[in-house]
Design a protein around this motif. Structure first.
Motif, PDB file in Angstrom:
ATOM      1  N   UNK A  74      20.697 102.762   4.912  1.00 46.13           N
ATOM      2  CA  UNK A  74      19.631 101.779   5.122  1.00 46.13           C
ATOM      3  C   UNK A  74      18.575 102.319   6.090  1.00 46.13           C
ATOM      4  N   UNK A  75      19.023 102.958   7.153  1.00 44.99           N
ATOM      5  CA  UNK A  75      18.085 103.526   8.128  1.00 44.99           C
ATOM      6  C   UNK A  75      17.229 104.605   7.478  1.00 44.99           C
ATOM      7  N   UNK A  76      17.848 105.435   6.654  1.00 43.39           N
ATOM      8  CA  UNK A  76      17.103 106.487   5.961  1.00 43.39           C
ATOM      9  C   UNK A  76      16.073 105.888   5.002  1.00 43.39           C
ATOM     10  N   UNK A  77      16.432 104.834   4.280  1.00 44.23           N
ATOM     11  CA  UNK A  77      15.491 104.187   3.365  1.00 44.23           C
ATOM     12  C   UNK A  77      14.311 103.582   4.131  1.00 44.23           C
ATOM     13  N   UNK A  78      14.593 102.987   5.283  1.00 43.94           N
ATOM     14  CA  UNK A  78      13.509 102.434   6.101  1.00 43.94           C
ATOM     15  C   UNK A  78      12.551 103.535   6.548  1.00 43.94           C
ATOM     16  N   UNK A  79      13.103 104.684   6.982  1.00 43.44           N
ATOM     17  CA  UNK A  79      12.256 105.783   7.445  1.00 43.44           C
ATOM     18  C   UNK A  79      11.422 106.343   6.293  1.00 43.44           C
ATOM     19  N   UNK A  80      12.013 106.478   5.111  1.00 42.16           N
ATOM     20  CA  UNK A  80      11.248 106.969   3.959  1.00 42.16           C
ATOM     21  C   UNK A  80      10.161 105.981   3.571  1.00 42.16           C
ATOM     22  N   UNK A 106      28.249  87.850  -1.149  1.00 42.70           N
ATOM     23  CA  UNK A 106      28.318  88.950  -0.178  1.00 42.70           C
ATOM     24  C   UNK A 106      28.464  88.368   1.231  1.00 42.70           C
ATOM     25  N   UNK A 107      29.218  89.069   2.061  1.00 47.12           N
ATOM     26  CA  UNK A 107      29.471  88.619   3.437  1.00 47.12           C
ATOM     27  C   UNK A 107      28.816  89.601   4.399  1.00 47.12           C
ATOM     28  N   UNK A 108      27.983  89.089   5.310  1.00 52.22           N
ATOM     29  CA  UNK A 108      27.290  89.933   6.296  1.00 52.22           C
ATOM     30  C   UNK A 108      28.313  90.543   7.238  1.00 52.22           C
ATOM     31  N   UNK A 109      28.169  91.846   7.496  1.00 53.24           N
ATOM     32  CA  UNK A 109      29.086  92.548   8.387  1.00 53.24           C
ATOM     33  C   UNK A 109      28.531  92.464   9.805  1.00 53.24           C
ATOM     34  N   UNK A 110      29.335  91.931  10.715  1.00 52.38           N
ATOM     35  CA  UNK A 110      28.917  91.782  12.113  1.00 52.38           C
ATOM     36  C   UNK A 110      28.642  93.150  12.744  1.00 52.38           C
ATOM     37  N   UNK A 111      27.581  93.223  13.543  1.00 54.60           N
ATOM     38  CA  UNK A 111      27.270  94.446  14.263  1.00 54.60           C
ATOM     39  C   UNK A 111      26.397  95.421  13.491  1.00 54.60           C
ATOM     40  N   UNK A 112      26.057  95.095  12.252  1.00 51.08           N
ATOM     41  CA  UNK A 112      25.201  95.967  11.446  1.00 51.08           C
ATOM     42  C   UNK A 112      24.018  95.168  10.930  1.00 51.08           C
ATOM     43  N   UNK A 113      22.853  95.802  10.931  1.00 52.40           N
ATOM     44  CA  UNK A 113      21.619  95.106  10.568  1.00 52.40           C
ATOM     45  C   UNK A 113      21.515  94.827   9.064  1.00 52.40           C
ATOM     46  N   UNK A 114      21.894  95.803   8.244  1.00 56.63           N
ATOM     47  CA  UNK A 114      21.626  95.714   6.806  1.00 56.63           C
ATOM     48  C   UNK A 114      22.875  95.762   5.931  1.00 56.63           C
ATOM     49  N   UNK A 115      24.059  95.699   6.510  1.00 54.56           N
ATOM     50  CA  UNK A 115      25.284  95.943   5.751  1.00 54.56           C
ATOM     51  C   UNK A 115      25.964  94.634   5.370  1.00 54.56           C
ATOM     52  N   UNK A 158      24.444  98.228   1.530  1.00 52.30           N
ATOM     53  CA  UNK A 158      23.280  97.922   2.360  1.00 52.30           C
ATOM     54  C   UNK A 158      22.150  97.412   1.468  1.00 52.30           C
ATOM     55  N   UNK A 159      21.416  96.425   1.967  1.00 49.09           N
ATOM     56  CA  UNK A 159      20.224  95.916   1.286  1.00 49.09           C
ATOM     57  C   UNK A 159      19.041  96.116   2.223  1.00 49.09           C
TER      58      UNK A 159
END
Length: 85
Positions: free
Chosen positions: A73-79, A31-40, A49-50
């Motif tokens: 990912x943001x929704x999973x963090x909030x839950x 997997x390759x990390x996508x620049x500019x995104x925290x979890x993508x 997203x992980x």
């Protein structure tokens, strides 16, 4: 004609191996990390997203745009934060 004798379902000399569901430990090596995104991460041409929830990573479904994966990912963090309170 005699009825066939059925074999026992389980062999008594073998251990019973219990099923443990697979948990992704982290994004895979390819997997390759996508620049500019925290979890993508980019995985096989799709965005995934992980998110670390507790002791395990949760993997999102595949998305065609990185913004959608980051929203998941943001929704999973909030839950996760609501569940820990």
């Amino acid at each position: 004609m005699n009825a066939p004798i059925m074999k026992p379902f389980r062999q008594h000399n073998r251990r019973v191996i219990s099923y443990v569901p697979r948990v992704e430990p982290a994004p895979p090596d390819h997997a390759v990390k996508v620049e500019g995104f925290r979890d993508v991460w980019l995985l096989r041409g799709k965005y995934v997203a992980f998110v670390l929830v507790g002791e395990h990573f949760r993997r999102s479904p595949t998305f065609s745009v990185p913004e959608a994966a980051q929203r998941w990912a943001t929704q999973m963090r909030q839950e996760g934060e609501i569940a820990e309170e």
